[in-house]
Design a protein around this motif. Sequence first.
Motif, PDB file in Angstrom:
ATOM      1  N   GLU A 130       1.622   3.175   2.279  1.00  0.00           N
ATOM      2  CA  GLU A 130       2.484   3.334   3.454  1.00  0.00           C
ATOM      3  C   GLU A 130       3.876   2.756   3.194  1.00  0.00           C
ATOM      4  OE1 GLU A 130       1.365   5.101   6.059  1.00  0.00           O
ATOM      5  OE2 GLU A 130      -0.455   5.352   4.859  1.00  0.00           O
ATOM      6  N   CYS A 166      -3.478   2.447   6.072  1.00  0.00           N
ATOM      7  CA  CYS A 166      -4.330   2.332   4.880  1.00  0.00           C
ATOM      8  C   CYS A 166      -5.668   1.687   5.200  1.00  0.00           C
ATOM      9  CB  CYS A 166      -3.609   1.538   3.794  1.00  0.00           C
ATOM     10  SG  CYS A 166      -3.578  -0.247   4.115  1.00  0.00           S
ATOM     11  N   HIS A 194       0.674  -6.217   1.644  1.00  0.00           N
ATOM     12  CA  HIS A 194      -0.477  -6.818   2.336  1.00  0.00           C
ATOM     13  C   HIS A 194      -0.900  -8.102   1.633  1.00  0.00           C
ATOM     14  CE1 HIS A 194      -1.733  -3.675   5.183  1.00  0.00           C
ATOM     15  NE2 HIS A 194      -1.393  -2.779   4.275  1.00  0.00           N
ATOM     16  N   CYS A 244      -1.996  -0.826  10.011  1.00  0.00           N
ATOM     17  CA  CYS A 244      -1.518  -0.023   8.880  1.00  0.00           C
ATOM     18  C   CYS A 244      -2.510   1.112   8.631  1.00  0.00           C
ATOM     19  CB  CYS A 244      -1.382  -0.897   7.640  1.00  0.00           C
ATOM     20  SG  CYS A 244      -0.555  -0.043   6.283  1.00  0.00           S
ATOM     21  N   CYS A 260       0.842  -1.197   0.000  1.00  0.00           N
ATOM     22  CA  CYS A 260       0.000   0.000   0.000  1.00  0.00           C
ATOM     23  C   CYS A 260       0.877   1.247   0.000  1.00  0.00           C
ATOM     24  CB  CYS A 260      -0.932  -0.016   1.201  1.00  0.00           C
ATOM     25  SG  CYS A 260      -0.067   0.220   2.766  1.00  0.00           S
TER      26      CYS A 260
HETATM   27 ZN   LIG Z   1      -1.330  -0.666   4.355  1.00  0.00          ZN
END
Ligand SMILES: [Zn+2]
Length: 444
Positions: A256, A321, A261, A319, A254
Motif C-alpha cells: 500500500e 494489506c 508497519h 491497512c 507493505c
Molecule cells: Zn499495510
Amino acid sequence: MLQEPAIETLPWAEQKAQDEPLYRDQIRYLFDRSRFFREKLQAHGFRTPESVGGLDDIAALPLTEKDELRASRSESDPIGTHLAAPLEEVVRIFSTSGTTGIPSYIPLTAIDLENWVRTSARSYGASGLAPGQRLISTYNAGPFVAGAALDAFPRLGLCHIPVGTGNTERLLAAVRLLKPQVLACTPSYALHLAEIGEARGLDLPNSSIERILVAGEPGGGEPAMRAKLEAAWGARVTEAMGIGDISVSLWGECEEQHGMHFSGRGFVHFELIEPETGKPVPIEDGARGELVYTHLKHRGAPQLRFRSRDHVVIHTGPCACGRTSPRVRCIGRTDDMLIVRGVNVFPSAIREVVNHYAPTVTGVVSVRPSAKGVKQAPPLKVVVELAEGQSASEALQQRIEQDIRATLVVTTRVHLEPAGTLPRSEYKSKLLDFSEATAEMVDD
Ligand SMILES: [Zn+2]
C-alpha cells in the motif's frame, strides 16, 4: 506476503496484553543479568523488578542513550556492562563503525539471532516479494548488523545475489545476466545507479527489476525521491528500517506504500517521546516524535527505553494489506537535526522540498552550516545540484528559497551548482557538511 499471519493480523489493541508478561520477565532478567540496567534502575529508585511495574508504568523509567552504553565499556567489559548473557551462549557479535574509532559490539544469542531474522523476514516480506524471485543486495554485511537481515532472504524463499557495496559493475552485470526482480540497497545508491544508467544509456525502466527495497537511511519514503526512483527504474519502491542495538529490521512497508508497519511484534515494545523533553507522546494517527525501544525477550544485551534518535510520524488507520500494526515514516535523525532560530530542521526535509524541482534538479543536496554545533543563524546555506543541461537562474534560486521557507519555516541561501558537483554515495548520503562551519556556536 504475510510471514506470520496470526501475529501480523492480531488486533493492535491486543498487543499490549500479549507483551505484558514478556516485559515483566525481561525486567526480571535485567535485574538478574544486566549490571548496567540493574544499577541504572536502582539509581533511579527502582530497587526490585516488582517496583518497576508493567508496561503502563514504563514512562516512569529512565531513558537509555547509546553514549551511556559506550561509557560502560572497559578492557574487562569490552562489550559494556549491559552484556547480559554468558559469552559462551553468544553466537554472533556484530559491531558498528563507531565515530570514536572504537566499535560498539552487539552480542546475540542463538535465539536473539533467530528473532532478528524473523522480524526482518516480516519487514521485507511486507513489500510483496514472492518466493522464487531473485533479489540482488548491495549491503555490506561484513561486521555490520545488516548481515542478519540478509539471512532473512532465503527464509522468504528468495534467491539472494549479494554483490556488496561499491561493486556497480558487478551489480549491473548481474542485473543484465541473472535478471533479478528485486533490488535491495540504500535510496542514495538506487539514485546513483539510476544516474549511471541514464548516463550510459541503459534501459533501466525496462530491466528485470520490479521492486526496490530501500533501507539504511531516510529518503525512500520522501514522495519526490520515491517518484524519481520509481520512474528511473520502472519499479515500485518500499522501505524498511531498524536499529543495530534493537533489531536489524523492525519496520517494513507493505504494497500500500503508506509507511512501514511495525514488524517487531512480540520481540520489542516501542514508544514515542518528545525529543527535547523526553515526555511520552501517545501513539495515535499523525503523532510525531522520537522512537524509543524496549526489548521483550532478548538475551544478549537487552535494551530498556533505548533512544533511537529516529524521528517519525505515525499512521494508525487500517491497512488493506491486513497487517494491524502502526506504520511510520522516518522524518530524520536527531544527529542530523539543526536548529535555525529556534526551528528544528532536518536536511532530509530540505532535500524533500528541493526534489519537487526535479527534473530541473538532480535531487542531490548539501546543507552547509556556517556555525559549529546544532544551532545556526539564518540564512542556512544549501547547495542544490542542477540536472544536466540546466543553467542557474536567480528566479529558480529564489523560488526554492521561498518554498523551503513556506514549508519548513527556515530561511536559506540556495546555491545552484552544475550537475555532478556533489559527491555520490554507494552507501549513505552525507546531507550535512560542516566543512564551512567557521563561526563558533550560536547562542539563542
Ligand atoms: Zn499495510
